[in-house]
Design a protein around this motif. Structure first.
Motif, mmCIF file in Angstrom:
data_model
loop_
_atom_site.group_PDB
_atom_site.id
_atom_site.type_symbol
_atom_site.label_atom_id
_atom_site.label_comp_id
_atom_site.label_asym_id
_atom_site.label_seq_id
_atom_site.Cartn_x
_atom_site.Cartn_y
_atom_site.Cartn_z
ATOM 1 N N ARG A 60 -12.974 -19.706 -4.722
ATOM 2 C CA ARG A 60 -13.191 -20.446 -3.467
ATOM 3 C C ARG A 60 -14.667 -20.490 -3.099
ATOM 4 O O ARG A 60 -15.154 -21.463 -2.572
ATOM 5 C CB ARG A 60 -12.414 -19.821 -2.305
ATOM 6 N N GLU A 61 -15.374 -19.399 -3.370
ATOM 7 C CA GLU A 61 -16.770 -19.298 -2.959
ATOM 8 C C GLU A 61 -17.713 -20.073 -3.876
ATOM 9 O O GLU A 61 -18.648 -20.702 -3.403
ATOM 10 C CB GLU A 61 -17.203 -17.830 -2.890
ATOM 11 N N CYS A 73 -27.060 -17.714 0.355
ATOM 12 C CA CYS A 73 -25.967 -17.111 -0.395
ATOM 13 C C CYS A 73 -26.098 -17.451 -1.873
ATOM 14 O O CYS A 73 -26.465 -18.559 -2.241
ATOM 15 C CB CYS A 73 -24.622 -17.580 0.135
ATOM 16 N N GLN A 78 -20.965 -15.494 -3.543
ATOM 17 C CA GLN A 78 -21.782 -16.057 -2.469
ATOM 18 C C GLN A 78 -22.222 -14.984 -1.473
ATOM 19 O O GLN A 78 -22.025 -15.080 -0.266
ATOM 20 C CB GLN A 78 -21.054 -17.201 -1.766
ATOM 21 N N TRP A 115 -10.312 -14.025 4.564
ATOM 22 C CA TRP A 115 -10.812 -15.346 4.152
ATOM 23 C C TRP A 115 -9.808 -16.435 4.529
ATOM 24 O O TRP A 115 -10.191 -17.507 5.034
ATOM 25 C CB TRP A 115 -11.060 -15.373 2.645
ATOM 26 N N HIS A 118 -10.206 -17.065 8.226
ATOM 27 C CA HIS A 118 -11.507 -17.480 8.764
ATOM 28 C C HIS A 118 -12.315 -18.415 7.847
ATOM 29 O O HIS A 118 -13.353 -18.913 8.237
ATOM 30 C CB HIS A 118 -12.357 -16.241 9.049
ATOM 31 N N HIS A 119 -11.881 -18.581 6.600
ATOM 32 C CA HIS A 119 -12.565 -19.401 5.596
ATOM 33 C C HIS A 119 -13.939 -18.861 5.224
ATOM 34 O O HIS A 119 -14.830 -19.596 4.821
ATOM 35 C CB HIS A 119 -12.638 -20.878 6.026
ATOM 36 N N TRP A 120 -14.095 -17.582 5.349
ATOM 37 C CA TRP A 120 -15.262 -16.841 4.856
ATOM 38 C C TRP A 120 -14.843 -15.380 4.816
ATOM 39 O O TRP A 120 -13.811 -15.009 5.347
ATOM 40 C CB TRP A 120 -16.505 -17.044 5.737
ATOM 41 N N TYR A 121 -15.658 -14.567 4.167
ATOM 42 C CA TYR A 121 -15.339 -13.130 4.126
ATOM 43 C C TYR A 121 -16.602 -12.317 4.284
ATOM 44 O O TYR A 121 -17.682 -12.818 4.225
ATOM 45 C CB TYR A 121 -14.602 -12.758 2.849
#
Length: 121
Positions: A60-61, A73, A78, A115, A118-121
């Motif tokens: 995904r990243e 990043c 990332q 993730w 929130h669509h990030w980690y």
């Protein structure tokens, strides 16, 4: 009676979710060096769920690309480029990503769940 059944069902689901989250716990060792910097050493062998979650995040990243860049990043996971301290090698990216994830989330499975929310980690 209907409310009691619904409450029992909700409690059962919560207990099951809690038990499931503990089943994916990975052993990690936190150490502090002479300058006070903490690092997390993950156990060498990750479960298949951990490896799958780690791979899922990488895809995904960055699409799994160790050389991907997006602003500050960099790499497969990332990470903020400052976390890599000038060593952009795949081996260092893996080590730093594990330290970051185990230190912040406790496991790659937990990081994936974060993730997803929130669509990030």
């Amino acid at each position: 009676m209907k409310k009691l059944k619904k409450s029992k069902s909700i409690i059962l689901k919560l207990v099951a979710a809690l038990a499931l989250s503990f089943s994916f716990t990975t052993i990690a060792q936190v150490t502090t060096d002479h300058s006070g910097v903490q690092t997390v050493q993950a156990a060498k062998k990750q479960s298949s769920a951990e490896r799958a979650a780690k791979n899922w995040i990488a895809m995904r990243e960055s699409g799994g690309n160790y050389y991907a860049r997006n602003g500050v990043c960099y790499g497969k996971y990332q990470l903020n480029i400052n976390y890599l301290k000038g060593d952009l090698s795949p081996k260092n990216q893996e080590r730093v990503a594990d330290n970051y994830v185990y230190g912040r989330y406790g496991s790659w499975v937990n990081a994936k769940n974060f993730w997803l929310a929130h669509h990030w980690y």
